[in-house]
Scaffold this active site. Structure first.
Site, PDB file in Angstrom:
ATOM      1  N   LYS A  94      -9.702   9.848  -0.425  1.00  0.00           N
ATOM      2  CA  LYS A  94      -9.181   8.650   0.243  1.00  0.00           C
ATOM      3  C   LYS A  94      -8.108   8.040  -0.617  1.00  0.00           C
ATOM      4  O   LYS A  94      -8.313   7.825  -1.822  1.00  0.00           O
ATOM      5  CB  LYS A  94     -10.327   7.626   0.445  1.00  0.00           C
ATOM      6  CG  LYS A  94      -9.874   6.377   1.172  1.00  0.00           C
ATOM      7  CD  LYS A  94      -9.865   6.572   2.665  1.00  0.00           C
ATOM      8  CE  LYS A  94      -9.079   5.523   3.421  1.00  0.00           C
ATOM      9  NZ  LYS A  94      -7.633   5.841   3.561  1.00  0.00           N
ATOM     10  N   LYS A 118     -10.920   3.484  -8.786  1.00  0.00           N
ATOM     11  CA  LYS A 118     -10.813   2.311  -7.911  1.00  0.00           C
ATOM     12  C   LYS A 118     -11.795   2.429  -6.744  1.00  0.00           C
ATOM     13  O   LYS A 118     -12.540   1.497  -6.438  1.00  0.00           O
ATOM     14  CB  LYS A 118      -9.379   2.229  -7.370  1.00  0.00           C
ATOM     15  CG  LYS A 118      -9.102   1.040  -6.472  1.00  0.00           C
ATOM     16  CD  LYS A 118      -7.825   1.214  -5.656  1.00  0.00           C
ATOM     17  CE  LYS A 118      -6.608   1.429  -6.521  1.00  0.00           C
ATOM     18  NZ  LYS A 118      -5.343   1.334  -5.736  1.00  0.00           N
ATOM     19  N   LYS A 130      -4.339  10.983  -3.216  1.00  0.00           N
ATOM     20  CA  LYS A 130      -3.063  10.287  -2.999  1.00  0.00           C
ATOM     21  C   LYS A 130      -2.032  11.311  -2.593  1.00  0.00           C
ATOM     22  O   LYS A 130      -2.161  12.481  -2.914  1.00  0.00           O
ATOM     23  CB  LYS A 130      -2.605   9.620  -4.305  1.00  0.00           C
ATOM     24  CG  LYS A 130      -1.612   8.505  -4.092  1.00  0.00           C
ATOM     25  CD  LYS A 130      -2.315   7.210  -3.778  1.00  0.00           C
ATOM     26  CE  LYS A 130      -1.364   6.083  -3.506  1.00  0.00           C
ATOM     27  NZ  LYS A 130      -2.071   4.784  -3.553  1.00  0.00           N
ATOM     28  N   ASP A 170       1.113   3.276   1.564  1.00  0.00           N
ATOM     29  CA  ASP A 170       1.437   2.840   0.197  1.00  0.00           C
ATOM     30  C   ASP A 170       2.919   2.471   0.265  1.00  0.00           C
ATOM     31  O   ASP A 170       3.416   2.173   1.363  1.00  0.00           O
ATOM     32  CB  ASP A 170       1.146   3.955  -0.827  1.00  0.00           C
ATOM     33  CG  ASP A 170       1.142   3.460  -2.273  1.00  0.00           C
ATOM     34  OD1 ASP A 170       0.129   2.913  -2.719  1.00  0.00           O
ATOM     35  OD2 ASP A 170       2.179   3.602  -2.966  1.00  0.00           O
TER      36      ASP A 170
END
Ligand code: NDP
Ligand code: 2IT
Length: 450
Positions: A94, A118, A130, A170
Site C-alpha cells: 500500500k 508508516k 510506492k 502522491d
C-alpha cells in the site's frame, strides 16, 4: 559517521550502500531507521538471528517498465514507470504513486521503505509499497494526462489487486489521475474492484475525508505533541511549505484549531500572508485553476507578498510544517527556525528534513514529528477506504474524521511510549522507527523465512 554503537548494523548498512549504488535518498532513509535500531537488537536477539534488518531493507519485488504515450500534437513520449512492492508482512502493498520529473529508482525505493514503517504505525492491515513515473504532468492537458495514465496502468494492472497491491496518490497524482487509472484498470480486468486504488471520487467508491486526511492528520499529530507539553495551536503562527494536497488541508485544520497560517509555497518561491492564508482563494488558484502560489499573491493584493526563490523557513514562526517534498528543510533553515523561537516541527511531506537539520532541532529540544508518524493519516484513511469498499459501505465525513483523530492519537502515543521504553523519551523519530520496525519484524518472524 557512526550509525549507532553496533558494528553489526554498520556492516549491514555498508552492504546496502554497495548493493544500491547512487540511490542517495534510499541510503538516507535507511540510515535514519537503522540509527534507531541498536537498542532493539540488543533486547531482541531473535531479530538479528532471523536477519530481519537485511530482509526488511530489500524490497520483495521491484518493477520498472516503459510507458509510451502521445501528446496532443501526436508526438511520441517515453517515460519510465516504477512500483516498489516493498513489504507485505502486514497486508497488501500500500502506498502512493508519484508523477514528477525527479522520480527515479532511489526516490521510489526511499518512499517505499518509509511506507513500510508508516503503514505499520497506523495499526491497519497494510504492507508497504510506492510507485510512480518521471512523467511531468505540469502544463499537460487533461487528455494527455489521461493517455499517460492509461498507458501506465496498461502495464501496472497485472501487478495490482485489492489483496495484492493498492496504489493511491502522491505528488502529481490526485483525484483526476486516480480516476483515469481506475477506469483503465476496470476496462482491462472487467472487474469493478473498488479496493484496488484509494483516493477515488466520492461518487464512485472514494472515502469521505481521504482528500483532507494527510494534512489534517499532520496538524492533529502536532497538536498532540504540543498538548503533551501543556501547549496548543490556538493563536500560534504556523508556517506551511508546499501548496498541494497535503499543504492545503494542513492549513485548513490548523486554522480550524485557531492558528494563523502565514505561508505556503511551491517550487518557485513562497507567499507570506501575515493576516493568514485565505484558504478559499488558495483552493481556487491551486485546486480549480492548477495555478501557482504567485497567482494567489497577485489576487490577494496588499495582504500577501510573493518571495521568489527563497526559503520559507527564514520567516519567524511558532510551528513549521514542511508539506512539499524531500530534503526541503536544510541545516541553515533549522538554525533560522530555532533562532526565531520555533516550538514544534512536523513533517507533512516524506523526509523533508535533512539529517543535519534534524540534529539542529534535536539539540535545541524542539518536538519533532517524523513523516512516517505525522503524515500517516493519509494512508490510514486509505485503509479506511479499503474497509468501506470491502463491506460496500460508505461512512459520513464526521465518522471518518473521528476515526482519523483516534488513529493519529494512537500513533502519537505509540511513538511516545516506545521512545520512553527504549530510553529516548520525547524522541518521536526513535519511537516511530522502533515501533514500526517491531510490528513488521514480529510478523516476519511469525511468517517464516519470507
Ligand atoms: P502535490 O502534488 O499535491 O503537491 C506538491 C507540492 O510540493 C507542490 O506545492 C509542489 O510545488 C511542491 N513540490 C513538489 N516537488 C517539489 C520540489 N522538488 N521542490 C519544491 N517544491 C516541490 O503533492 P502532495 O501534497 O500529495 O505531497 C506533498 C508531500 O507529502 C510529498 O512529500 C508526499 O510524498 C507527501 N505525502 C503525501 C500524501 C498524500 O496523501 N498525498 C500522504 C503522505 C505524504 P510545484 O507545483 O511547484 O512542483
Ligand atoms: O506517502 C503516503 O503515505 C501517501 N502518498 C499516501 C499513500 C496511500 O496509499 O494513501
Amino acid at each position: 559517521m557512526h550509525l549507532s554503537q553496533t558494528p553489526a548494523i554498520e556492516s549491514i548498512y555498508a552492504t546496502i550502500l554497495r548493493r544500491n549504488p547512487g540511490e542517495a535518498e534510499f541510503h538516507q532513509a535507511v540510515r535514519e531507521v537503522l540509527g534507531s535500531l541498536g537498542p532493539v537488537l540488543a533486547k531482541r536477539p531473535e531479530f538479528a538471528q532471523a536477519k530481519i534488518i537485511e530482509r526488511i531493507c530489500e524490497p520483495e519485488r521491484q518493477l520498472i517498465f516503459r510507458v509510451p504515450w502521445t501528446d496532443d500534437s501526436g508526438e511520441v513520449h517515453i517515460n519510465r514507470g516504477f512500483r516498489m512492492e516493498f513489504n507485505s508482512a502486514l497486508g497488501p502493498y500500500k502506498g502512493g504513486l508519484r508523477f514528477h520529473p525527479s522520480v527515479s529508482l532511489g526516490i521510489v525505493k526511499f518512499l517505499g521503505f518509509e511506507q513500510v514503517f508508516k503503514n505499520a504505525l497506523t495499526g491497519m492491515p497494510i504492507g508497504g509499497g510506492k510507485g510512480g513515473s518521471d512523467f511531468d504532468p505540469k502544463g499537460r492537458s487533461d487528455a494527455e494526462v489521461m493517455r499517460f495514465c492509461q498507458s501506465f496502468m496498461t502495464e501496472l494492472y497485472r501487478h495490482l489487486g485489492e489483496y495484492t497491491d493498492v496504489p493511491a496518490g502522491d505528488i502529481g497524482v490526485g483525484g483526476r489521475e486516480i480516476g483515469y487509472l481506475f477506469g483503465q484498470y476496470k476496462r482491462i480486468t472487467n472487474r469493478y474492484e473498488s479496493g484496488v486504488l484509494t483516493g477515488k471520487g466520492l461518487g464512485w467508491g472514494g472515502a469521505q475525508a481521504r482528500t483532507e486526511a494527510t494534512g489534517y492528520g499532520t496538524v492533529l499529530f502536532t497538536a498532540e505533541m504540543l498538548r503533551h507539553r501543556g501547549e496548543d495551536l490556538e493563536g500560534r503562527r504556523v508556517s506551511v511549505s508546499g501548496s498541494g494536497n497535503v499543504a492545503i488541508y494542513a492549513i485548513e485544520k490548523a486554522q480550524q484549531l485557531g492558528a494563523t497560517v502565514i505561508t505556503c509555497s511551491d517550487s518557485t518561491g513562497y507567499v507570506l500572508d501575515e493576516k493568514g492564508i485565505d484558504l478559499d482563494l488558495l483552493k481556487q488558484v491551486k485546486e480549480t485553476e492548477r495555478g501557482r502560489v504567485s497567482h494567489y499573491a497577485e489576487r490577494r493584493g496588499a495582504h500577501a507578498a510573493f518571495v521568489e526563490g527563497a526559503s520559507v523557513w527564514a520567516v519567524p514562526t511558532d510551528v513549521a510544517l514542511p508539506c512539499a517534498t524531500q530534503n526541503e528543510l536544510s541545516e541553515t533553515d533549522a538554525v533560522a527556525l530555532v533562532r526565531n523561537g520555533v516550538k514544534a516541527v512536523a513533517e507533512g511531506a516524506n523526509m523533508p528534513t535533512t539529517p543535519e537539520a534534524f540534529r539542529v532541532l534535536e539539540q535545541a529540544g524542539i518536538p519533532f514529528g517524523p513523516g512516517k508518524a505525522a503524515n500517516a493519516g493519509g494512508v490510514a484513511t486509505s485503509a479506511l477506504e479499503m474497509q468501506q469498499n470491502a463491506s460496500r459501505d460508505s461512512w459520513t465525513f464526521a465518522h471518518t474524521e473521528e476515526r482519523l483523530v483516534e488513529i493519529m492519537k494512537h500513533i502519537h502515543d505509540t511513538c511516545s511510549e516506545t521512545a520512553e521504553r527504549y530510553g529516548s523519551p520525547g524522541n518521536y523519530v526513535a519511537g516511530a522507527n522502533i515501533a514500526g520496525f517491531e510490528l513488521v519484524a514480529e510478523a516476519m518472524v511469525a511468517q517464516g523465512l519470507i
